[in-house]
Each structure stands twice: as structure tokens, then as C-alpha cells.
Design an enzyme around this catalytic site. Structure first.
Site, PDB file in Angstrom:
ATOM      1  N   GLY A  12       0.698  -1.116  -0.604  1.00  0.00           N
ATOM      2  CA  GLY A  12      -0.105   0.004   0.034  1.00  0.00           C
ATOM      3  C   GLY A  12       0.450   0.896   0.223  1.00  0.00           C
ATOM      4  O   GLY A  12       0.295   2.663   1.066  1.00  0.00           O
ATOM      5  N   ASN A  14       1.409   3.385  -2.521  1.00  0.00           N
ATOM      6  CA  ASN A  14       0.317   3.800  -3.571  1.00  0.00           C
ATOM      7  C   ASN A  14      -0.500   4.923  -2.913  1.00  0.00           C
ATOM      8  O   ASN A  14      -0.480   5.041  -2.406  1.00  0.00           O
ATOM      9  CB  ASN A  14      -0.190   3.549  -4.554  1.00  0.00           C
ATOM     10  CG  ASN A  14       1.521   3.937  -5.825  1.00  0.00           C
ATOM     11  OD1 ASN A  14       1.517   4.913  -6.250  1.00  0.00           O
ATOM     12  ND2 ASN A  14       1.478   2.791  -6.067  1.00  0.00           N
ATOM     13  N   LEU A  91      -3.780  -6.347  -7.834  1.00  0.00           N
ATOM     14  CA  LEU A  91      -4.054  -7.574  -8.552  1.00  0.00           C
ATOM     15  C   LEU A  91      -4.921  -8.343  -8.963  1.00  0.00           C
ATOM     16  O   LEU A  91      -4.221  -9.988  -9.222  1.00  0.00           O
ATOM     17  CB  LEU A  91      -2.945  -8.523  -7.890  1.00  0.00           C
ATOM     18  CG  LEU A  91      -1.179  -7.749  -7.450  1.00  0.00           C
ATOM     19  CD1 LEU A  91      -0.535  -8.788  -7.400  1.00  0.00           C
ATOM     20  CD2 LEU A  91      -0.824  -7.071  -9.246  1.00  0.00           C
ATOM     21  N   LEU A  93      -8.903  -9.317 -11.815  1.00  0.00           N
ATOM     22  CA  LEU A  93      -8.825  -8.785 -12.404  1.00  0.00           C
ATOM     23  C   LEU A  93     -10.328  -8.355 -12.305  1.00  0.00           C
ATOM     24  O   LEU A  93     -11.086  -8.619 -11.815  1.00  0.00           O
ATOM     25  CB  LEU A  93      -9.271 -10.283 -13.888  1.00  0.00           C
ATOM     26  CG  LEU A  93      -9.899  -9.893 -15.093  1.00  0.00           C
ATOM     27  CD1 LEU A  93      -8.765  -8.546 -16.028  1.00  0.00           C
ATOM     28  CD2 LEU A  93     -10.566 -11.053 -15.591  1.00  0.00           C
ATOM     29  N   ILE A  94     -10.255  -7.075 -12.987  1.00  0.00           N
ATOM     30  CA  ILE A  94     -11.765  -6.346 -12.088  1.00  0.00           C
ATOM     31  C   ILE A  94     -13.083  -7.012 -13.687  1.00  0.00           C
ATOM     32  O   ILE A  94     -12.675  -6.947 -14.858  1.00  0.00           O
ATOM     33  CB  ILE A  94     -11.626  -4.651 -12.925  1.00  0.00           C
ATOM     34  CG1 ILE A  94     -10.349  -4.066 -12.051  1.00  0.00           C
ATOM     35  CG2 ILE A  94     -12.717  -3.785 -12.485  1.00  0.00           C
ATOM     36  CD1 ILE A  94     -10.328  -4.369 -10.452  1.00  0.00           C
ATOM     37  N   HIS A 110       0.333   2.166 -13.744  1.00  0.00           N
ATOM     38  CA  HIS A 110       1.231   1.323 -13.832  1.00  0.00           C
ATOM     39  C   HIS A 110       2.588   1.748 -14.058  1.00  0.00           C
ATOM     40  O   HIS A 110       2.628   2.661 -14.657  1.00  0.00           O
ATOM     41  CB  HIS A 110       0.706  -0.049 -15.499  1.00  0.00           C
ATOM     42  CG  HIS A 110       1.056  -0.035 -15.389  1.00  0.00           C
ATOM     43  ND1 HIS A 110       1.445  -1.836 -15.386  1.00  0.00           N
ATOM     44  CD2 HIS A 110       2.424  -0.283 -17.046  1.00  0.00           C
ATOM     45  CE1 HIS A 110       1.639  -2.370 -15.849  1.00  0.00           C
ATOM     46  NE2 HIS A 110       2.553  -1.677 -17.347  1.00  0.00           N
ATOM     47  N   ASP A 151      -5.018  -2.927 -19.455  1.00  0.00           N
ATOM     48  CA  ASP A 151      -3.468  -1.566 -19.605  1.00  0.00           C
ATOM     49  C   ASP A 151      -4.249  -0.379 -21.077  1.00  0.00           C
ATOM     50  O   ASP A 151      -3.174   0.202 -21.580  1.00  0.00           O
ATOM     51  CB  ASP A 151      -2.389  -1.780 -20.085  1.00  0.00           C
ATOM     52  CG  ASP A 151      -2.049  -2.631 -18.127  1.00  0.00           C
ATOM     53  OD1 ASP A 151      -2.562  -2.131 -17.328  1.00  0.00           O
ATOM     54  OD2 ASP A 151      -0.984  -3.237 -17.962  1.00  0.00           O
ATOM     55  N   GLU A 181       5.211   7.407  -9.408  1.00  0.00           N
ATOM     56  CA  GLU A 181       3.797   6.616  -9.156  1.00  0.00           C
ATOM     57  C   GLU A 181       3.303   7.563  -7.714  1.00  0.00           C
ATOM     58  O   GLU A 181       2.225   7.790  -8.000  1.00  0.00           O
ATOM     59  CB  GLU A 181       4.086   5.543  -8.637  1.00  0.00           C
ATOM     60  CG  GLU A 181       3.993   4.180  -9.766  1.00  0.00           C
ATOM     61  CD  GLU A 181       4.649   3.049  -9.481  1.00  0.00           C
ATOM     62  OE1 GLU A 181       3.707   2.042  -8.231  1.00  0.00           O
ATOM     63  OE2 GLU A 181       5.535   2.511  -9.734  1.00  0.00           O
TER      64      GLU A 181
END
Length: 211
Positions: A12, A14, A91, A93-94, A110, A151, A181
Site C-alpha cells: 500500500g 501508493n 492484482l 482482474l476487474i 501502471h 492497460d 508513481e
């Protein structure tokens, strides 16, 4: 006030950058409503708890199938009334139904300059390993909106970072986080919170402040 859901799978850092930006006034019109992780041991959940932010683990492992997970995931977001979903090292998949429900309201950070070193298989250290194997001199990070591809959504912000001759994937990963980032993710949230981001013909337009 823009209400955020931050989705994280690991430490965490970010998320911390976003919380710090809110605390120091870099982001003025947003607050984190909930932090969601697929990993019950993610330190990101501890970071959120220490700030008094609701935090929850929703893992595919806890559901009979992916459809049940997707439904629970979307239901949690909807119940929190969030305006923007921030993928900060998430990590999982949405699901398509979530992308459809939150069209142009999901952003991802990314660790490369898209379209380089992105797409299927490029995540975490693998991105930086790819950059070093190719011998690029410049890498960086990208904040983009999430669509049904990997992406492939409209690019919001990018920041370049130099690659050094003695870099390892771990050293490069750290430099990209520190120099790119942690800077552009809070900046992107601030721009959206201030109503300065528009999408036209699949491309992002950032309006000047005060217009």
C-alpha cells in the site's frame, strides 16, 4: 467531495501517497471512503485502519466461483457510494460488470510508460525486468482509466524516470515508485476531484485551472 475506494493487494505505498496528499492539502476535494484488498494480510489494510478508514478483505478464495465474488465486490463498492475507484497495486482482474457500472470512474497506476511493458503478464517486478532486458534508457509510470482491455484505457498522466546502468529490477522499481508513481497518482486524483478531466474520443483532456 469525491469519495474514493482504493483497491490494493500488497503493502500500500501508493495508498500511503494518496493519504499523505490528502493530509497535506495536495488533494483538496477528495476523501478515501474504503480500502479493499483481496489479501487479508495486506499491510495496506493496516495503513487504512491506522487512519480510521474502513478497510475490508474481499477475496475470490472466499467465494464458490468468480461470479459470486464479482457480485460481492460490486455490491460493496455500491454500498459505499464511491465516485472514483483507484487501483493502487491491485492484482485481481476487474470484472466487466464493474467496469460498465463505473465507466471512466476507475483509474489504475501502471509502472511503465504505456504502451511499453504493459498488458497481460506485465505486473510488479515483471515490468521492470522487461524494461531492463530490453535495455531502455527511460521508463516511468502511467495513470490511465480502466476499460475492458489490459492497460488499454485512456491515459491520464505519465512521468518518465531514467534507467541507470547498474539497476536491478528491485532498484528500478523503487525509483519508479518514488519519482513517478507516488507523484502522479495523487495528482491524477486531484485533477479528477477538481473537475478538470474530460474524455473525448477515447483521449483525456485536462482543462486548465480556473476555466
Amino acid at each position: 467531495m469525491l469519495k474514493l475506494a482504493v483497491l490494493v493487494s500488497g503493502g500500500g505505498t501508493n495508498l500511503q501517497a494518496v493519504m499523505d496528499a490528502i493530509d497535506n492539502g495536495t488533494i483538496t476535494n477528495a476523501r478515501i471512503e474504503v480500502v479493499i484488498s483481496n489479501n487479508k494480510d495486506a499491510y495496506a489494510l493496516t495503513r487504512a485502519a491506522e487512519k480510521g478508514i474502513e478497510n475490508v478483505c474481499i477475496s475470490p478464495k472466499d467465494f464458490a466461483d468468480r461470479e459470486a465474488f464479482n457480485q460481492a465486490f460490486l455490491s460493496k463498492l455500491n454500498s459505499c457510494g464511491v465516485d472514483l475507484v483507484v487501483l493502487a497495486g491491485f492484482l485481481v482482474l476487474i470484472p466487466p460488470e464493474m467496469i460498465a457500472a463505473y465507466r471512466y470512474r476507475i483509474i489504475n497506476i501502471h509502472p511503465s510508460l504505456i504502451p511499453s511493458f504493459c498488458g497481460k503478464g506485465y505486473y510488479g517486478l515483471k515490468v521492470h525486468e522487461g524494461a531492463l532486458e530490453r535495455g531502455v534508457k527511460i521508463t516511468g509510470a502511467t495513470v490511465h482509466f480502466v476499460d475492458e482491455g489490459t492497460d488499454t484505457g485512456p491515459i491520464l498522466l505519465q512521468k518518465a524516470v531514467a534507467v541507470e546502468d547498474d539497476d536491478t529490477p528491485e532498484i528500478l522499481q523503487r525509483r519508479v515508485m518514488e519519482e513517478a508513481e507516488w507523484k502522479i497518482l495523487p495528482e491524477a486524483i486531484g485533477l479528477i476531484a477538481d473537475g478538470r478531466v474530460e474524455i473525448e474520443n477515447g483521449k483525456v483532456r485536462i482543462r486548465r485551472s480556473g476555466i
